[in-house]
Write a protein that holds these residues in place. Structure first.
Motif, PDB file in Angstrom:
ATOM      1  N   LEU A 309       0.837  -1.108   0.046  1.00  0.00           N
ATOM      2  CA  LEU A 309       0.174  -0.439  -0.137  1.00  0.00           C
ATOM      3  C   LEU A 309       0.929   1.187  -0.160  1.00  0.00           C
ATOM      4  N   TRP A 310       2.123   1.300   1.047  1.00  0.00           N
ATOM      5  CA  TRP A 310       2.664   2.146   0.512  1.00  0.00           C
ATOM      6  C   TRP A 310       3.756   2.828  -0.642  1.00  0.00           C
ATOM      7  N   GLY A 311       4.298   1.421  -1.179  1.00  0.00           N
ATOM      8  CA  GLY A 311       4.437   1.636  -2.664  1.00  0.00           C
ATOM      9  C   GLY A 311       3.354   2.560  -3.756  1.00  0.00           C
ATOM     10  N   ILE A 312       2.303   1.439  -3.625  1.00  0.00           N
ATOM     11  CA  ILE A 312       0.722   2.078  -4.649  1.00  0.00           C
ATOM     12  C   ILE A 312       0.742   4.162  -4.097  1.00  0.00           C
ATOM     13  N   ALA A 313       0.896   3.935  -2.729  1.00  0.00           N
ATOM     14  CA  ALA A 313       0.688   5.539  -2.567  1.00  0.00           C
ATOM     15  C   ALA A 313       1.955   6.116  -2.928  1.00  0.00           C
ATOM     16  N   LEU A 314       3.166   6.059  -3.189  1.00  0.00           N
ATOM     17  CA  LEU A 314       4.157   7.288  -3.753  1.00  0.00           C
ATOM     18  C   LEU A 314       3.905   7.265  -4.836  1.00  0.00           C
ATOM     19  N   ASP A 315       3.453   5.741  -5.826  1.00  0.00           N
ATOM     20  CA  ASP A 315       3.748   5.952  -7.149  1.00  0.00           C
ATOM     21  C   ASP A 315       1.945   6.927  -7.682  1.00  0.00           C
ATOM     22  N   ALA A 316       1.019   6.674  -6.639  1.00  0.00           N
ATOM     23  CA  ALA A 316       0.285   7.600  -7.015  1.00  0.00           C
ATOM     24  C   ALA A 316       0.505   9.028  -6.931  1.00  0.00           C
ATOM     25  N   GLY A 317       1.004   9.545  -6.071  1.00  0.00           N
ATOM     26  CA  GLY A 317       2.000  10.591  -5.026  1.00  0.00           C
ATOM     27  C   GLY A 317       0.752  10.858  -4.252  1.00  0.00           C
ATOM     28  N   LEU A 318       0.363  10.141  -3.727  1.00  0.00           N
ATOM     29  CA  LEU A 318      -0.961  10.024  -2.517  1.00  0.00           C
ATOM     30  C   LEU A 318       0.237  10.366  -1.293  1.00  0.00           C
ATOM     31  N   ALA A 319       1.433   9.855  -1.244  1.00  0.00           N
ATOM     32  CA  ALA A 319       2.390   9.943  -0.328  1.00  0.00           C
ATOM     33  C   ALA A 319       3.706  11.047  -1.153  1.00  0.00           C
ATOM     34  N   VAL A 320       4.444  11.219  -0.126  1.00  0.00           N
ATOM     35  CA  VAL A 320       5.890  11.393  -1.443  1.00  0.00           C
ATOM     36  C   VAL A 320       7.183  11.576  -0.173  1.00  0.00           C
ATOM     37  N   ARG A 321       8.388  10.748  -0.417  1.00  0.00           N
ATOM     38  CA  ARG A 321       8.896  10.370  -0.404  1.00  0.00           C
ATOM     39  C   ARG A 321      10.011  11.488  -0.059  1.00  0.00           C
ATOM     40  N   PRO A 322      10.226  11.607   1.779  1.00  0.00           N
ATOM     41  CA  PRO A 322      10.917  13.195   1.902  1.00  0.00           C
ATOM     42  C   PRO A 322      12.780  12.631   0.893  1.00  0.00           C
ATOM     43  N   PRO A 323      13.183  13.844   1.333  1.00  0.00           N
ATOM     44  CA  PRO A 323      14.467  14.336   1.152  1.00  0.00           C
ATOM     45  C   PRO A 323      15.443  13.541   1.672  1.00  0.00           C
ATOM     46  N   THR A 324      15.652  12.410   0.915  1.00  0.00           N
ATOM     47  CA  THR A 324      16.696  11.732   2.294  1.00  0.00           C
ATOM     48  C   THR A 324      18.445  12.265   2.515  1.00  0.00           C
ATOM     49  N   THR A 325      17.610  12.832   3.622  1.00  0.00           N
ATOM     50  CA  THR A 325      19.010  14.018   4.521  1.00  0.00           C
ATOM     51  C   THR A 325      18.878  13.212   5.730  1.00  0.00           C
ATOM     52  N   SER A 326      18.280  11.737   6.329  1.00  0.00           N
ATOM     53  CA  SER A 326      18.879  10.924   7.599  1.00  0.00           C
ATOM     54  C   SER A 326      19.536   9.345   7.021  1.00  0.00           C
TER      55      SER A 326
END
Lengths: 341, 341
Positions: A309-326
């Motif tokens: 579900l998380w993967g699909i949410a990213l693909d759909a733009g529902l969730a945004v991967r944060p900039p890789t700062t950590s």
């Protein structure tokens, strides 16, 4: 079960709303689980006997807001992604099907939107295969996305055991076909109401017992010659002759049924790795039967649905991967692994 | 249903006392039926939950005297021969088993006697086969005796379809082996309680319908590759896709199950004539499936049990064939046909 450590932001409510079980995860912006819920408010209970789509939709909305109340209060407007029977034509709304062959990345492009107060809920479509004997699945498609990390590129097989076991054939991220076997349902019917149930004692188990492997052996030796309906009956004369203890009947019957499913289905399965994606209750027995049949098994954890579900949410733009700062590497959507980032 | 014509003497009360059904015939001294009874007082109802053999015996005696009251009043002391679950270790008395291979003429030499007022009741033993997967039958042995007239000398097969179908291999009057398939019970479980039952409408039929043959076709084409648990599930997506009418589901499932039983069991059956011995409800479908599988079918009438009981009574000396003074040829016991009269 909130994680320890600094409070992270909730990025998604992920729902796997099946026929008999409601599962929900609150995920942060790395896809990690902040909190989770599991109840018996299955879609069948919620939809009841109503023929009115509007009445059903209201019942699902009410149940969703009740079951996720705390999350929605704390994170108003958090996006919601929902898979499972809630998306059937007797559910919250009909999320339709993608016709197989279909690429799993297409799921994100075919979400069905329903409002729920301040939130917007996105329903994931199921998969449908059109053959002389057609087949459908709904809910398992997100587990498939979550299982992709365990599957090699090229042809592969994912087995999802259960009431209705699914055997899915993949080619990379592309679903090329699948077949359902109602093994778990037959087992339930037989051990609840049949002449075998009258002789059996004790609770059905989940371990690979001697009686279970005896069932596998019997199926292997005589399933081809006699067929399943004859093999199942053997539990009775064996018990009457004192050669099968009443406490072993359920395990023996489980061995016959799992053995029959695995033997037949492995025939149409390309050799090599099989990804096994099921609850711990069925995992041991299926792994054993699959390996015995010559398959090399990789186990996909029970959280495959949340990951998918998380993967699909990213693909759909529902969730945004944060900039890789950590230092934490955000989980990438495996369905995108063969595509430019 | 007393026959017309001059009153003939009653020579035997023949009972087929099964798990769920009580059948009784009053036979004259030529083995012809003077009267008959069929009720739902099956052995399961009579024996109840009592663990006491004495309590059970009294319950069976009481039920027998009640169900055959008129006959016993009119013909005091008439001999009684009884087959079926009344002779099980949870019945009237344990009539034991003959171990297969066994000659059917031996049945008459191993009757178990129980008193019942002025009558003496003789219980017929069942048959037992000792294999890695043993098997038992009880009640069908008298149908086998009644079916012998339809069976050629040498190797032959008798099929007795039902809740638990029996496939019996004979060599002349000798039973060389048999196998049980719980086809009818699986059908009942599926059409009563499964996810398929929820979609199905109408009453299960007995005719060879298009949906039934469609089930046979599907099993034939894909049973080997997918297995029974997968084939059964196909009824659901077919119905959901509008390609199987809800009223056709039961017949389609029946076709899958009968097809699977017949295809597997015919493999171990020598080519040639199969004697089919079952109630009209199952006869049409099994005949069709058997002939489709290449067997040449002879139907044995439903009265096979009464004929078999009469033959065993003659062999045991319970009934005596009258001197042949009339034009009626008395039915000979086919189990004795290869022996001097």
């Amino acid at each position: 079960m909130a994680d320890d450590g600094p409070r992270r932001d909730a990025a998604l409510v992920a729902l796997d709303w099946g026929t008999t079980t409601f599962r929900a995860w609150l995920l942060d912006d790395t896809g990690s689980v902040l909190d989770s819920v599991r109840t018996a408010d299955g879609a069948l209970t919620i939809s009841g006997r109503s023929d009115s789509a509007r009445v059903r939709a209201l019942a699902f909305e009410e149940a969703f807001r009740r079951l996720c109340l705390t999350w929605l209060d704390e994170h108003p407007g958090v996006p919601v992604l929902c898979a499972g029977m809630a998306g059937s034509n007797h559910g919250w709304a009909d999320a339709g099907y993608l016709d197989v062959p279909a690429d799993l990345v297409e799921l994100a492009e075919h979400l069905t939107v329903v409002p729920a107060g301040e939130s917007v809920v996105h329903l994931v479509p199921g998969l449908r295969v059109d053959r002389p004997d057609p087949d459908v699945l709904r809910g398992e498609e997100v587990q498939l996305v979550g299982a992709l990390a365990e599957v090699a590129d090229g042809p592969a097989t994912v087995v999802l055991p259960g009431t209705h076991s699914k055997w899915v054939r993949l080619d990379g991220t592309r679903v090329t076909g699948f077949t359902t076997a109602m093994t778990g349902e037959l087992y339930g019917l037989l051990m609840r109401d049949s002449i075998l149930a009258r002789l059996a004692t004790g609770e059905p188990g989940t371990a690979v017992t001697e009686a279970f492997t005896r069932g596998l052996d019997a199926e292997d030796a005589r399933g081809e010659e006699r067929g399943l309906a004859a093999l199942l009956f053997t539990a009775r004369p064996l018990a009457l002759a004192g050669r099968l203890d009443p406490s072993e009947i359920a395990d023996y019957v489980s061995g016959l049924l799992v053995g029959s499913e695995v033997r037949h289905m492995l025939r149409g399965t390309p050799a090599g790795v099989v990804a096994l994606c099921g609850p711990p209750a069925t995992e041991h027995r299926y792994r054993f039967a699959l390996e015995r049949g010559g398959a090399s098994v990789r186990t996909v954890g029970e959280d495959a649905a949340a990951r998918g579900l998380w993967g699909i949410a990213l693909d759909a733009g529902l969730a945004v991967r944060p900039p890789t700062t950590s230092a934490t590497t955000p989980p990438s959507n495996p369905a995108r692994k063969d595509q430019p980032a």
